[in-house]
Design a protein around this motif. Structure first.
Motif, PDB file in Angstrom:
ATOM      1  N   VAL A   1     -12.360  20.630  37.898  1.00  0.00           N
ATOM      2  CA  VAL A   1     -13.467  21.201  38.537  1.00  0.00           C
ATOM      3  C   VAL A   1     -14.149  22.371  37.399  1.00  0.00           C
ATOM      4  CG1 VAL A   1     -13.941  23.550  40.131  1.00  0.00           C
ATOM      5  CG2 VAL A   1     -12.613  21.515  40.965  1.00  0.00           C
ATOM      6  N   ALA A   2     -13.201  22.963  36.773  1.00  0.00           N
ATOM      7  CA  ALA A   2     -13.742  23.829  35.474  1.00  0.00           C
ATOM      8  C   ALA A   2     -14.579  22.906  34.812  1.00  0.00           C
ATOM      9  CB  ALA A   2     -12.510  24.435  34.694  1.00  0.00           C
ATOM     10  N   GLY A   3     -14.039  21.636  34.294  1.00  0.00           N
ATOM     11  CA  GLY A   3     -14.830  21.077  33.372  1.00  0.00           C
ATOM     12  C   GLY A   3     -16.065  20.352  34.113  1.00  0.00           C
ATOM     13  N   LEU A   4     -16.049  19.967  35.196  1.00  0.00           N
ATOM     14  CA  LEU A   4     -17.285  19.454  35.786  1.00  0.00           C
ATOM     15  C   LEU A   4     -18.547  20.552  36.068  1.00  0.00           C
ATOM     16  CD1 LEU A   4     -15.605  17.059  38.690  1.00  0.00           C
ATOM     17  CD2 LEU A   4     -16.964  16.303  36.248  1.00  0.00           C
TER      18      LEU A   4
ATOM     19  N   ASN B   1     -12.505  14.042  41.543  1.00  0.00           N
ATOM     20  CA  ASN B   1     -13.548  15.161  41.700  1.00  0.00           C
ATOM     21  C   ASN B   1     -14.871  14.814  41.349  1.00  0.00           C
ATOM     22  OD1 ASN B   1     -10.610  16.523  40.860  1.00  0.00           O
ATOM     23  ND2 ASN B   1     -11.883  18.007  42.032  1.00  0.00           N
ATOM     24  N   ARG B   2     -15.845  15.183  41.876  1.00  0.00           N
ATOM     25  CA  ARG B   2     -17.419  14.785  41.918  1.00  0.00           C
ATOM     26  C   ARG B   2     -18.090  15.909  41.718  1.00  0.00           C
ATOM     27  NH1 ARG B   2     -20.172   9.895  44.046  1.00  0.00           N
ATOM     28  NH2 ARG B   2     -22.526  10.616  44.400  1.00  0.00           N
ATOM     29  N   VAL B   3     -19.224  16.042  41.074  1.00  0.00           N
ATOM     30  CA  VAL B   3     -20.201  16.704  40.863  1.00  0.00           C
ATOM     31  C   VAL B   3     -21.530  16.196  40.951  1.00  0.00           C
ATOM     32  CG1 VAL B   3     -20.269  17.418  38.495  1.00  0.00           C
ATOM     33  CG2 VAL B   3     -21.095  18.936  40.006  1.00  0.00           C
ATOM     34  N   GLU B   4     -22.592  16.468  41.755  1.00  0.00           N
ATOM     35  CA  GLU B   4     -23.874  15.972  41.509  1.00  0.00           C
ATOM     36  C   GLU B   4     -24.730  17.092  40.631  1.00  0.00           C
ATOM     37  OE1 GLU B   4     -24.918  15.259  45.644  1.00  0.00           O
ATOM     38  OE2 GLU B   4     -23.508  13.729  45.735  1.00  0.00           O
TER      39      GLU B   4
ATOM     40  N   LYS C   1     -24.464  22.512  31.435  1.00  0.00           N
ATOM     41  CA  LYS C   1     -24.963  21.897  29.892  1.00  0.00           C
ATOM     42  C   LYS C   1     -26.051  21.011  30.295  1.00  0.00           C
ATOM     43  CE  LYS C   1     -22.043  24.529  27.568  1.00  0.00           C
ATOM     44  NZ  LYS C   1     -22.171  25.537  26.875  1.00  0.00           N
ATOM     45  N   LEU C   2     -26.347  20.588  31.454  1.00  0.00           N
ATOM     46  CA  LEU C   2     -27.326  19.604  31.691  1.00  0.00           C
ATOM     47  C   LEU C   2     -28.595  20.218  31.659  1.00  0.00           C
ATOM     48  CD1 LEU C   2     -25.893  17.542  34.563  1.00  0.00           C
ATOM     49  CD2 LEU C   2     -25.886  16.925  32.061  1.00  0.00           C
ATOM     50  N   PRO C   3     -29.716  19.423  31.277  1.00  0.00           N
ATOM     51  CA  PRO C   3     -30.860  19.984  30.925  1.00  0.00           C
ATOM     52  C   PRO C   3     -31.667  20.059  32.196  1.00  0.00           C
ATOM     53  CG  PRO C   3     -30.742  17.540  29.995  1.00  0.00           C
ATOM     54  CD  PRO C   3     -29.574  17.900  30.475  1.00  0.00           C
TER      55      PRO C   3
ATOM     56  N   VAL D   1     -15.918  16.966  24.847  1.00  0.00           N
ATOM     57  CA  VAL D   1     -15.439  17.911  25.961  1.00  0.00           C
ATOM     58  C   VAL D   1     -14.976  19.081  25.371  1.00  0.00           C
ATOM     59  CG1 VAL D   1     -12.992  17.341  25.323  1.00  0.00           C
ATOM     60  CG2 VAL D   1     -13.417  18.011  27.886  1.00  0.00           C
ATOM     61  N   LYS D   2     -15.013  19.427  24.158  1.00  0.00           N
ATOM     62  CA  LYS D   2     -14.995  20.988  23.575  1.00  0.00           C
ATOM     63  C   LYS D   2     -16.437  21.513  23.726  1.00  0.00           C
ATOM     64  CE  LYS D   2     -16.151  19.868  18.982  1.00  0.00           C
ATOM     65  NZ  LYS D   2     -15.588  19.521  17.569  1.00  0.00           N
ATOM     66  N   ASN D   3     -17.525  20.893  23.976  1.00  0.00           N
ATOM     67  CA  ASN D   3     -18.611  21.539  24.121  1.00  0.00           C
ATOM     68  C   ASN D   3     -19.024  21.709  25.567  1.00  0.00           C
ATOM     69  OD1 ASN D   3     -19.202  20.977  21.420  1.00  0.00           O
ATOM     70  ND2 ASN D   3     -19.718  18.925  21.734  1.00  0.00           N
ATOM     71  N   TRP D   4     -18.468  21.295  26.614  1.00  0.00           N
ATOM     72  CA  TRP D   4     -18.485  21.719  27.955  1.00  0.00           C
ATOM     73  C   TRP D   4     -17.549  22.031  28.885  1.00  0.00           C
ATOM     74  CZ3 TRP D   4     -16.232  18.001  30.936  1.00  0.00           C
ATOM     75  CH2 TRP D   4     -15.915  16.940  30.256  1.00  0.00           C
ATOM     76  N   HIS D   5     -16.558  21.689  28.252  1.00  0.00           N
ATOM     77  CA  HIS D   5     -15.105  22.141  29.239  1.00  0.00           C
ATOM     78  C   HIS D   5     -15.072  23.718  28.866  1.00  0.00           C
ATOM     79  CE1 HIS D   5     -11.611  22.669  31.419  1.00  0.00           C
ATOM     80  NE2 HIS D   5     -11.558  21.597  31.920  1.00  0.00           N
ATOM     81  N   PRO D   6     -14.930  24.674  29.809  1.00  0.00           N
ATOM     82  CA  PRO D   6     -14.767  26.144  29.335  1.00  0.00           C
ATOM     83  C   PRO D   6     -13.533  26.513  28.908  1.00  0.00           C
ATOM     84  CG  PRO D   6     -14.877  25.996  31.819  1.00  0.00           C
ATOM     85  CD  PRO D   6     -15.056  24.481  31.102  1.00  0.00           C
ATOM     86  N   ALA D   7     -12.439  25.785  29.137  1.00  0.00           N
ATOM     87  CA  ALA D   7     -11.117  26.186  28.794  1.00  0.00           C
ATOM     88  C   ALA D   7     -10.793  25.197  27.158  1.00  0.00           C
ATOM     89  CB  ALA D   7     -10.059  25.399  29.610  1.00  0.00           C
ATOM     90  N   ILE D   8     -11.500  24.618  26.851  1.00  0.00           N
ATOM     91  CA  ILE D   8     -11.441  23.921  25.607  1.00  0.00           C
ATOM     92  C   ILE D   8     -11.749  24.572  24.271  1.00  0.00           C
ATOM     93  CG2 ILE D   8     -11.561  21.737  24.091  1.00  0.00           C
ATOM     94  CD1 ILE D   8      -9.601  21.501  26.751  1.00  0.00           C
ATOM     95  N   ALA D   9     -10.865  24.904  23.450  1.00  0.00           N
ATOM     96  CA  ALA D   9     -11.316  25.770  22.325  1.00  0.00           C
ATOM     97  C   ALA D   9     -11.629  24.997  21.071  1.00  0.00           C
ATOM     98  CB  ALA D   9     -10.100  26.883  21.926  1.00  0.00           C
ATOM     99  N   ASP D  10     -10.838  23.774  21.013  1.00  0.00           N
ATOM    100  CA  ASP D  10     -11.112  22.742  19.844  1.00  0.00           C
ATOM    101  C   ASP D  10     -10.719  21.358  20.220  1.00  0.00           C
ATOM    102  OD1 ASP D  10     -11.725  22.163  17.364  1.00  0.00           O
ATOM    103  OD2 ASP D  10      -9.838  22.356  16.611  1.00  0.00           O
ATOM    104  N   CYS D  11     -11.233  20.467  19.593  1.00  0.00           N
ATOM    105  CA  CYS D  11     -10.879  19.172  19.600  1.00  0.00           C
ATOM    106  C   CYS D  11     -10.585  18.464  18.440  1.00  0.00           C
ATOM    107  CB  CYS D  11     -11.846  18.215  20.469  1.00  0.00           C
ATOM    108  SG  CYS D  11     -11.502  16.875  20.823  1.00  0.00           S
TER     109      CYS D  11
END
Length: 162
Positions: free
Chosen positions: A149-152, A27-30, A158-160, A48-58
């Motif tokens: 898809v959710a993570g990307l 999968n790719r996102v621009e 989160k990108l500036p 990944v915990k800071n940008w993937h909406p499904a991750i609660a903790d790492c």
């Protein structure tokens, strides 16, 4: 290769290789960002915990010298993943899943940030090779694709802003 429509700025491509049980997913996102800015947003192996909406903790740990991350999802799922290679210079890392709720085994994944062919844009690519386990290849690819898809899209948000 089978191409799918663009979803929220995300082009989804799924490749099938080798035997009937070996699969690849990519999968790719621009985004409007530099590779350095996007890589900084990725963070470290637990970033990944800071940008993937499904991750609660790492939680990071070490096992026989290998860096291990244990991800807990918001619905209580657990992923245990081993870092195989981290490459700051080429903005990429590779990991393997040791334990997860996904219907896969022999899963190895690479997460990469690179300059896109369109000026001022970055391409973020998440790819994996795996064997389906307890599911059809199509079902396994769909589950992996949902995670990617959710993570990307989460990372892109989160990108500036330019």
């Amino acid at each position: 290769m089978r191409a799918f429509p663009v979803l929220g700025g995300l082009a989804l491509a799924i490749l099938v290789v080798g035997s009937a049980s070996a699969a690849k997913n990519s999968n790719r996102v621009e985004a409007n960002a530099s590779p350095d800015a996007a890589w900084a947003a990725v963070g470290d192996f637990c970033g990944v915990k800071n940008w993937h909406p499904a991750i609660a903790d790492c939680v990071l740990s070490r096992d026989n010298g290998a860096e291990i991350r244990t991800l807990t999802t918001k619905d209580g799922g657990k992923f245990v993943e081993k870092l195989v290679k981290w490459d700051d210079k080429n903005h990429s890392y590779t990991y393997e899943i040791l334990e997860s709720p996904l219907p896969v085994t022999s899963y190895v994944s690479t997460f990469k940030v690179e300059e896109d062919d369109e000026p001022g844009k970055v391409a973020i690519i998440w790819s994996a090779e795996f064997e389906p386990k307890g599911a059809t290849e199509r079902e396994a690819r769909a589950k992996v694709g949902e995670v990617y898809v959710a993570g990307l899209l989460g990372l892109k948000s989160k990108l500036p802003k330019k």
